[in-house]
Design a protein around this motif. Structure first.
Motif, PDB file in Angstrom:
ATOM      1  N   ALA A   1     -53.895 -41.419  11.913  1.00  0.00           N
ATOM      2  CA  ALA A   1     -52.516 -41.092  11.540  1.00  0.00           C
ATOM      3  C   ALA A   1     -52.455 -39.733  10.851  1.00  0.00           C
ATOM      4  O   ALA A   1     -51.541 -38.942  11.087  1.00  0.00           O
ATOM      5  CB  ALA A   1     -51.949 -42.175  10.633  1.00  0.00           C
ATOM      6  N   ALA A   2     -53.429 -39.444   9.993  1.00  0.00           N
ATOM      7  CA  ALA A   2     -53.469 -38.134   9.326  1.00  0.00           C
ATOM      8  C   ALA A   2     -53.687 -37.023  10.341  1.00  0.00           C
ATOM      9  O   ALA A   2     -53.063 -35.960  10.269  1.00  0.00           O
ATOM     10  CB  ALA A   2     -54.578 -38.128   8.286  1.00  0.00           C
ATOM     11  N   LYS A   3     -54.542 -37.280  11.315  1.00  0.00           N
ATOM     12  CA  LYS A   3     -54.830 -36.294  12.350  1.00  0.00           C
ATOM     13  C   LYS A   3     -53.590 -35.977  13.173  1.00  0.00           C
ATOM     14  O   LYS A   3     -53.353 -34.827  13.559  1.00  0.00           O
ATOM     15  CB  LYS A   3     -55.946 -36.842  13.258  1.00  0.00           C
ATOM     16  N   ARG A   4     -52.752 -36.980  13.404  1.00  0.00           N
ATOM     17  CA  ARG A   4     -51.577 -36.808  14.254  1.00  0.00           C
ATOM     18  C   ARG A   4     -50.287 -36.579  13.478  1.00  0.00           C
ATOM     19  O   ARG A   4     -49.217 -36.447  14.060  1.00  0.00           O
ATOM     20  CB  ARG A   4     -51.431 -38.033  15.166  1.00  0.00           C
ATOM     21  N   GLY A   5     -50.383 -36.551  12.166  1.00  0.00           N
ATOM     22  CA  GLY A   5     -49.202 -36.271  11.359  1.00  0.00           C
ATOM     23  C   GLY A   5     -48.165 -37.367  11.374  1.00  0.00           C
ATOM     24  O   GLY A   5     -46.956 -37.093  11.284  1.00  0.00           O
ATOM     25  N   ILE A   6     -48.599 -38.619  11.446  1.00  0.00           N
ATOM     26  CA  ILE A   6     -47.667 -39.747  11.444  1.00  0.00           C
ATOM     27  C   ILE A   6     -47.142 -39.972  10.034  1.00  0.00           C
ATOM     28  O   ILE A   6     -47.912 -40.018   9.078  1.00  0.00           O
ATOM     29  CB  ILE A   6     -48.348 -41.018  11.978  1.00  0.00           C
ATOM     30  N   ASP A   7     -45.821 -40.090   9.889  1.00  0.00           N
ATOM     31  CA  ASP A   7     -45.204 -40.247   8.577  1.00  0.00           C
ATOM     32  C   ASP A   7     -45.612 -41.554   7.907  1.00  0.00           C
ATOM     33  O   ASP A   7     -45.931 -42.541   8.564  1.00  0.00           O
ATOM     34  CB  ASP A   7     -43.670 -40.199   8.687  1.00  0.00           C
ATOM     35  N   ASN A   8     -45.539 -41.562   6.588  1.00  0.00           N
ATOM     36  CA  ASN A   8     -45.910 -42.716   5.771  1.00  0.00           C
ATOM     37  C   ASN A   8     -44.768 -43.010   4.793  1.00  0.00           C
ATOM     38  O   ASN A   8     -44.902 -42.810   3.597  1.00  0.00           O
ATOM     39  CB  ASN A   8     -47.206 -42.395   5.014  1.00  0.00           C
TER      40      ASN A   8
ATOM     41  N   LEU B   1     -55.436 -58.582  12.330  1.00  0.00           N
ATOM     42  CA  LEU B   1     -55.036 -58.598  13.743  1.00  0.00           C
ATOM     43  C   LEU B   1     -53.680 -57.942  13.949  1.00  0.00           C
ATOM     44  O   LEU B   1     -53.463 -57.242  14.944  1.00  0.00           O
ATOM     45  CB  LEU B   1     -55.026 -60.039  14.257  1.00  0.00           C
ATOM     46  N   SER B   2     -52.761 -58.143  12.996  1.00  0.00           N
ATOM     47  CA  SER B   2     -51.445 -57.495  13.118  1.00  0.00           C
ATOM     48  C   SER B   2     -51.578 -55.989  12.953  1.00  0.00           C
ATOM     49  O   SER B   2     -50.899 -55.217  13.638  1.00  0.00           O
ATOM     50  CB  SER B   2     -50.466 -58.071  12.095  1.00  0.00           C
ATOM     51  N   ARG B   3     -52.460 -55.542  12.056  1.00  0.00           N
ATOM     52  CA  ARG B   3     -52.699 -54.109  11.912  1.00  0.00           C
ATOM     53  C   ARG B   3     -53.327 -53.527  13.161  1.00  0.00           C
ATOM     54  O   ARG B   3     -52.973 -52.428  13.606  1.00  0.00           O
ATOM     55  CB  ARG B   3     -53.619 -53.853  10.714  1.00  0.00           C
ATOM     56  N   LEU B   4     -54.273 -54.261  13.726  1.00  0.00           N
ATOM     57  CA  LEU B   4     -54.937 -53.803  14.947  1.00  0.00           C
ATOM     58  C   LEU B   4     -53.917 -53.621  16.068  1.00  0.00           C
ATOM     59  O   LEU B   4     -53.915 -52.601  16.773  1.00  0.00           O
ATOM     60  CB  LEU B   4     -56.014 -54.808  15.354  1.00  0.00           C
ATOM     61  N   TYR B   5     -53.034 -54.603  16.217  1.00  0.00           N
ATOM     62  CA  TYR B   5     -52.016 -54.544  17.266  1.00  0.00           C
ATOM     63  C   TYR B   5     -51.015 -53.425  16.995  1.00  0.00           C
ATOM     64  O   TYR B   5     -50.737 -52.596  17.871  1.00  0.00           O
ATOM     65  CB  TYR B   5     -51.288 -55.889  17.353  1.00  0.00           C
ATOM     66  N   ALA B   6     -50.480 -53.396  15.751  1.00  0.00           N
ATOM     67  CA  ALA B   6     -49.459 -52.398  15.420  1.00  0.00           C
ATOM     68  C   ALA B   6     -50.029 -50.984  15.482  1.00  0.00           C
ATOM     69  O   ALA B   6     -49.380 -50.057  15.980  1.00  0.00           O
ATOM     70  CB  ALA B   6     -48.892 -52.678  14.030  1.00  0.00           C
ATOM     71  N   GLY B   7     -51.242 -50.816  14.977  1.00  0.00           N
ATOM     72  CA  GLY B   7     -51.856 -49.496  15.000  1.00  0.00           C
ATOM     73  C   GLY B   7     -52.121 -49.019  16.416  1.00  0.00           C
ATOM     74  O   GLY B   7     -51.846 -47.865  16.757  1.00  0.00           O
TER      75      GLY B   7
ATOM     76  N   GLU C   1     -50.549 -45.546  20.875  1.00  0.00           N
ATOM     77  CA  GLU C   1     -50.412 -45.541  22.331  1.00  0.00           C
ATOM     78  C   GLU C   1     -49.072 -44.982  22.788  1.00  0.00           C
ATOM     79  O   GLU C   1     -48.857 -44.763  23.983  1.00  0.00           O
ATOM     80  CB  GLU C   1     -50.576 -46.987  22.846  1.00  0.00           C
ATOM     81  N   LEU C   2     -48.149 -44.739  21.823  1.00  0.00           N
ATOM     82  CA  LEU C   2     -46.816 -44.272  22.179  1.00  0.00           C
ATOM     83  C   LEU C   2     -46.872 -42.949  22.935  1.00  0.00           C
ATOM     84  O   LEU C   2     -47.765 -42.137  22.709  1.00  0.00           O
ATOM     85  CB  LEU C   2     -45.971 -44.086  20.905  1.00  0.00           C
ATOM     86  N   PRO C   3     -45.917 -42.718  23.829  1.00  0.00           N
ATOM     87  CA  PRO C   3     -45.869 -41.436  24.559  1.00  0.00           C
ATOM     88  C   PRO C   3     -45.866 -40.257  23.585  1.00  0.00           C
ATOM     89  O   PRO C   3     -45.204 -40.303  22.547  1.00  0.00           O
ATOM     90  CB  PRO C   3     -44.565 -41.517  25.338  1.00  0.00           C
ATOM     91  N   GLY C   4     -46.629 -39.251  23.900  1.00  0.00           N
ATOM     92  CA  GLY C   4     -46.694 -38.093  23.014  1.00  0.00           C
ATOM     93  C   GLY C   4     -47.939 -38.094  22.166  1.00  0.00           C
ATOM     94  O   GLY C   4     -48.305 -37.067  21.592  1.00  0.00           O
ATOM     95  N   SER C   5     -48.603 -39.258  22.054  1.00  0.00           N
ATOM     96  CA  SER C   5     -49.865 -39.305  21.300  1.00  0.00           C
ATOM     97  C   SER C   5     -50.992 -38.821  22.192  1.00  0.00           C
ATOM     98  O   SER C   5     -51.096 -39.222  23.352  1.00  0.00           O
ATOM     99  CB  SER C   5     -50.155 -40.730  20.840  1.00  0.00           C
ATOM    100  N   SER C   6     -51.832 -37.987  21.663  1.00  0.00           N
ATOM    101  CA  SER C   6     -52.925 -37.452  22.472  1.00  0.00           C
ATOM    102  C   SER C   6     -54.010 -38.498  22.603  1.00  0.00           C
ATOM    103  O   SER C   6     -54.258 -39.280  21.711  1.00  0.00           O
ATOM    104  CB  SER C   6     -53.498 -36.199  21.814  1.00  0.00           C
ATOM    105  N   ALA C   7     -54.665 -38.530  23.746  1.00  0.00           N
ATOM    106  CA  ALA C   7     -55.744 -39.492  23.995  1.00  0.00           C
ATOM    107  C   ALA C   7     -57.055 -38.935  23.469  1.00  0.00           C
ATOM    108  O   ALA C   7     -57.314 -37.727  23.538  1.00  0.00           O
ATOM    109  CB  ALA C   7     -55.853 -39.771  25.494  1.00  0.00           C
TER     110      ALA C   7
END
Length: 208
Positions: free
Chosen positions: A133-140, A190-196, A201-207
């Motif tokens: 998340a830090a690498k991709r600049g995801i808000d917190n 498990l919920s964190r694993l799924y949500a994360g 995986e959302l469009p725009g996220s780099s692989a």
């Protein structure tokens, strides 16, 4: 789950304590290390079945954990301080069930081992997402002052400490409480694993 609300309730008292600490020249990292060392005293206390003494060490550790963050918000947060804080926190969390294992390896061994394994699950899913998340600049938005991205869940800091308090007051029920909390922690992991995964995986996220 309760952490965002709980943090808001503690913000002002911790701010006042932090202002005093800053005037005395106490740094956030000093509080982090000192509170960790105090918290680790819970291990020998638990091993010797001095449960109320262990509880004091646990509570002082958590007070210090809140205070170091408040000091950092005054002096300015740093990546190094955030890294130190979260690393020592996870060591401390696993140390408490280890103390119960030492108190009675036969009765508490399996439950304590399961709880430590479970903390590994919640910690790994938390830290792995925070790094990416830090690498991709995801808000917190729920934890804007934290150094790392906090991915929430059913069991967070408040719930963990609440369980630690209960098992110190009622150590005869450690096994049952450890199994019950481990189950809740696996729901979190498990919920964190799924949500994360879905978030990354959302469009725009780099692989990778």
């Amino acid at each position: 789950m309760i952490d965002p609300w709980w943090i808001k309730q503690l913000r002002q008292p911790l701010k006042h304590a932090a202002q005093l600490a800053v005037k005395l020249g106490v740094s956030a990292n000093q509080v982090t290390v000192a509170s960790f060392l105090i918290g680790m005293l819970a291990v020998p206390a638990l091993a010797l079945e001095q449960y109320y003494l262990a509880l004091v060490a646990i509570l002082l550790n958590r007070i210090g954990d809140g205070l170091d963050g408040a000091i950092a918000r005054i002096n300015g947060t740093t990546d190094a301080g955030g890294y130190l804080d979260i690393s020592l926190d996870f060591i401390f969390y696993s140390a408490v069930p280890f103390g119960f294992l030492l108190a009675d390896p036969v009765q508490n061994g399996v439950a304590a081992g399961l709880l430590m394994l479970t903390f590994m699950g919640t910690g790994a899913t938390f830290l792995a997402f925070a790094a990416i998340a830090a690498k991709r600049g995801i808000d917190n938005p729920n934890y804007p002052n934290k150094s790392l991205h906090y991915l929430g869940g059913l069991t967070e800091g408040f719930e963990t400490i609440a369980v630690f308090v209960v098992i110190c007051v009622l150590p005869q029920f450690f096994v049952e409480l450890a199994y019950g909390f481990a189950l809740l922690c696996w729901v979190t992991a498990l919920s964190r694993l799924y949500a994360g995964y879905r978030t990354l995986e959302l469009p725009g996220s780099s692989a990778d």
